[in-house]
Design an enzyme around this catalytic site. Sequence first.
Site, PDB file in Angstrom:
ATOM      1  N   ILE A  20       5.913   3.181   1.272  1.00  0.00           N
ATOM      2  CA  ILE A  20       5.434   1.918   2.225  1.00  0.00           C
ATOM      3  C   ILE A  20       6.466   0.440   1.236  1.00  0.00           C
ATOM      4  O   ILE A  20       6.062  -0.573   1.617  1.00  0.00           O
ATOM      5  CB  ILE A  20       4.338   1.495   1.507  1.00  0.00           C
ATOM      6  N   GLU A  43     -15.085   0.621  -5.919  1.00  0.00           N
ATOM      7  CA  GLU A  43     -15.538   0.691  -4.734  1.00  0.00           C
ATOM      8  C   GLU A  43     -16.584   0.410  -4.259  1.00  0.00           C
ATOM      9  O   GLU A  43     -17.157   2.112  -3.479  1.00  0.00           O
ATOM     10  CB  GLU A  43     -14.486   0.173  -3.901  1.00  0.00           C
ATOM     11  N   ASP A  48      11.447   1.672  -9.627  1.00  0.00           N
ATOM     12  CA  ASP A  48      10.838   2.493  -9.689  1.00  0.00           C
ATOM     13  C   ASP A  48      11.834   4.419  -9.985  1.00  0.00           C
ATOM     14  O   ASP A  48      13.156   4.843  -9.424  1.00  0.00           O
ATOM     15  CB  ASP A  48      10.820   3.385  -8.101  1.00  0.00           C
ATOM     16  N   ASP A  75      -6.098  -5.316  -2.297  1.00  0.00           N
ATOM     17  CA  ASP A  75      -6.572  -4.840  -1.300  1.00  0.00           C
ATOM     18  C   ASP A  75      -7.890  -3.625  -1.818  1.00  0.00           C
ATOM     19  O   ASP A  75      -8.839  -2.820  -1.834  1.00  0.00           O
ATOM     20  CB  ASP A  75      -5.906  -3.933  -0.682  1.00  0.00           C
ATOM     21  N   HIS A 123     -10.091  -2.506   0.347  1.00  0.00           N
ATOM     22  CA  HIS A 123      -9.683  -1.486   0.699  1.00  0.00           C
ATOM     23  C   HIS A 123      -9.712  -1.391   2.112  1.00  0.00           C
ATOM     24  O   HIS A 123      -9.349  -0.222   2.774  1.00  0.00           O
ATOM     25  CB  HIS A 123     -10.107   0.012   0.360  1.00  0.00           C
TER      26      HIS A 123
HETATM   27  N1  LIG Z   1      -4.341  -0.051   0.316  1.00  0.00           N
HETATM   28  C1  LIG Z   1      -4.691   1.168   1.200  1.00  0.00           C
HETATM   29  O1  LIG Z   1      -5.401   0.890   2.279  1.00  0.00           O
HETATM   30  C2  LIG Z   1      -3.441   2.450   0.832  1.00  0.00           C
HETATM   31  C3  LIG Z   1      -3.299   3.144   2.295  1.00  0.00           C
HETATM   32  C4  LIG Z   1      -2.092   4.045   1.584  1.00  0.00           C
HETATM   33  C5  LIG Z   1      -1.514   3.894   0.435  1.00  0.00           C
HETATM   34  N2  LIG Z   1      -1.926   3.463  -0.363  1.00  0.00           N
HETATM   35  C6  LIG Z   1      -0.897   3.579  -2.149  1.00  0.00           C
HETATM   36  O2  LIG Z   1      -0.340   3.303  -2.086  1.00  0.00           O
HETATM   37  C7  LIG Z   1       0.569   4.206  -2.671  1.00  0.00           C
HETATM   38  C8  LIG Z   1       1.858   4.846  -2.086  1.00  0.00           C
HETATM   39  O3  LIG Z   1       2.108   4.990  -0.682  1.00  0.00           O
HETATM   40  P1  LIG Z   1       3.580   5.876  -0.285  1.00  0.00           P
HETATM   41  O4  LIG Z   1       2.829   5.934   1.283  1.00  0.00           O
HETATM   42  O5  LIG Z   1       4.553   4.278  -0.522  1.00  0.00           O
HETATM   43  O6  LIG Z   1       3.785   6.568  -1.765  1.00  0.00           O
HETATM   44  P2  LIG Z   1       4.884   7.401  -1.769  1.00  0.00           P
HETATM   45  O7  LIG Z   1       4.245   8.192  -1.977  1.00  0.00           O
HETATM   46  O8  LIG Z   1       5.898   7.006  -0.312  1.00  0.00           O
HETATM   47  O9  LIG Z   1       5.674   6.343  -2.865  1.00  0.00           O
HETATM   48  C9  LIG Z   1       5.233   6.150  -3.846  1.00  0.00           C
HETATM   49  C10 LIG Z   1       6.611   5.836  -4.526  1.00  0.00           C
HETATM   50  O10 LIG Z   1       5.475   5.480  -6.215  1.00  0.00           O
HETATM   51  C11 LIG Z   1       7.109   6.105  -7.256  1.00  0.00           C
HETATM   52  N3  LIG Z   1       6.655   6.180  -8.388  1.00  0.00           N
HETATM   53  C12 LIG Z   1       5.721   6.865  -9.220  1.00  0.00           C
HETATM   54  N4  LIG Z   1       5.348   6.932 -10.201  1.00  0.00           N
HETATM   55  C13 LIG Z   1       6.076   5.684 -10.925  1.00  0.00           C
HETATM   56  C14 LIG Z   1       5.832   4.525 -11.630  1.00  0.00           C
HETATM   57  N5  LIG Z   1       5.508   5.424 -12.903  1.00  0.00           N
HETATM   58  N6  LIG Z   1       6.566   3.755 -11.569  1.00  0.00           N
HETATM   59  C15 LIG Z   1       7.625   3.190 -10.748  1.00  0.00           C
HETATM   60  N7  LIG Z   1       6.995   4.294  -9.237  1.00  0.00           N
HETATM   61  C16 LIG Z   1       6.334   5.223  -8.980  1.00  0.00           C
HETATM   62  C17 LIG Z   1       6.955   7.349  -6.502  1.00  0.00           C
HETATM   63  O11 LIG Z   1       8.893   8.002  -7.157  1.00  0.00           O
HETATM   64  C18 LIG Z   1       7.163   6.895  -5.057  1.00  0.00           C
HETATM   65  O12 LIG Z   1       8.808   6.301  -5.170  1.00  0.00           O
HETATM   66  C19 LIG Z   1      -0.301   5.545  -2.153  1.00  0.00           C
HETATM   67  O13 LIG Z   1      -0.175   7.319  -3.350  1.00  0.00           O
HETATM   68  C20 LIG Z   1      -1.730   5.206  -2.556  1.00  0.00           C
HETATM   69  O14 LIG Z   1      -2.130   5.352  -3.410  1.00  0.00           O
HETATM   70  C21 LIG Z   1      -2.797   2.399  -0.465  1.00  0.00           C
END
Ligand SMILES: NC(=O)c1ccc[n+]([C@@H]2O[C@H](COP(=O)([O-])OP(=O)(O)OC[C@H]3O[C@@H](n4cnc5c(N)ncnc54)[C@H](O)[C@@H]3O)[C@@H](O)[C@H]2O)c1
Length: 314
Positions: free
Chosen positions: A147, A255, A167, A250, A274
């Site tokens: 994302i 929640e 990151d 969000d 959410h």
């Molecule tokens: N609001 C929603 O409806 C919704 C939907 C999908 C995902 N999400 C959330 O978004 C998060 C991210 O999704 P994604 O698909 O990009 O996940 P992803 O696993 O592809 O990416 C997460 C990134 O965060 C980095 N990371 C981990 N710990 C870190 C830290 N302490 N500091 C900086 N970076 C760090 C990781 O290295 C990774 O590159 C999910 O884990 C989920 O919790 C929310």
Amino acid sequence: MLLSEPIHDAGVARLEKEAEIQVLQEASSEALARAITGADAVIVRLVPVTAEVIAAGQRLRVIGRHGAGLDNVDLPAATRRRIPVVYVPQANSISVAEHAIGMMVALSKHLFDLDQAVRTGEWQRRQVIVGMELEGKTLGVIGLGAIGRLVAEKGRAAFHMRVLGYDPYVSALPAGVERADTLAALLREADIITVHVPLAAETRGLIGRHQLAMCKPTAYLVNTSRGEVVDTIALAEALHAGRLGGAGVDVFPVEPPPSDHPLLHAPRTMFSPHAASHTEESLQRMAVSVAEDVLLVLRSERPRHVGNPEVFTK
Ligand SMILES: NC(=O)c1ccc[n+]([C@@H]2O[C@H](COP(=O)([O-])OP(=O)(O)OC[C@H]3O[C@@H](n4cnc5c(N)ncnc54)[C@H](O)[C@@H]3O)[C@@H](O)[C@H]2O)c1
């Protein structure tokens, strides 16, 4: 097959070809624990699959998580029972990235205030509601996974923003993204901060009082990751005190948030329940993908996306 919450019809149709489906009336862990006793598979959206739920599922052979994060599933408890936990990485990345961008645009243009001004007959408020251009501003992206990368790309391509990324686990940053060596460096420079890390022990409270104090008083914070990543009480305080430009949220630690939560009454905020991944396209992709992986496990075949692959090797 138990569904803790309804899923897109396309996923239901896929499941119904091979399984009998029951959808919980009440989306809670307690209701799930009561209903799971006879189920051989469960698919959850946001309901926590606790160790108690897993223990109650005596016949359980697979847990499906309709989404990318696995923080609502007790993975060690599932692994101890050798139950694969399948999930859906990336199916909602585009939707969540677009939602984060949408919040950035709405906040920086005060779109909701402007809308209210027209509705309430306060046309002249346009004199005092003054927005900010995104072009040339610094976008700080925390977490450059699926994302975060998309948000970075869209910020650059659509708005010609300078993008700073933090990151520590990513060695090669996407083209055009400058690395912030520390979180503090990103927070000090960013005009818009957007959070895209998973919830883990390390990221719980990642943006707390101390971190918010580092931000520019004009900065906007957007959180579409998990509620617990940001200290929402400290965020409300910063907004009330004018130490932050605004926030788009969000996700909440609880929640839905209680109606007296201070953040709900803080100025310059916008919220969604959410719902960042709630587009027709993403809901369909998630439902079909999790259904297919759950059915693969029930057929004793290897699923494509599994959070605890060690259950197949040990
Ligand atoms: N609001 C929603 O409806 C919704 C939907 C999908 C995902 N999400 C959330 O978004 C998060 C991210 O999704 P994604 O698909 O990009 O996940 P992803 O696993 O592809 O990416 C997460 C990134 O965060 C980095 N990371 C981990 N710990 C870190 C830290 N302490 N500091 C900086 N970076 C760090 C990781 O290295 C990774 O590159 C999910 O884990 C989920 O919790 C929310």
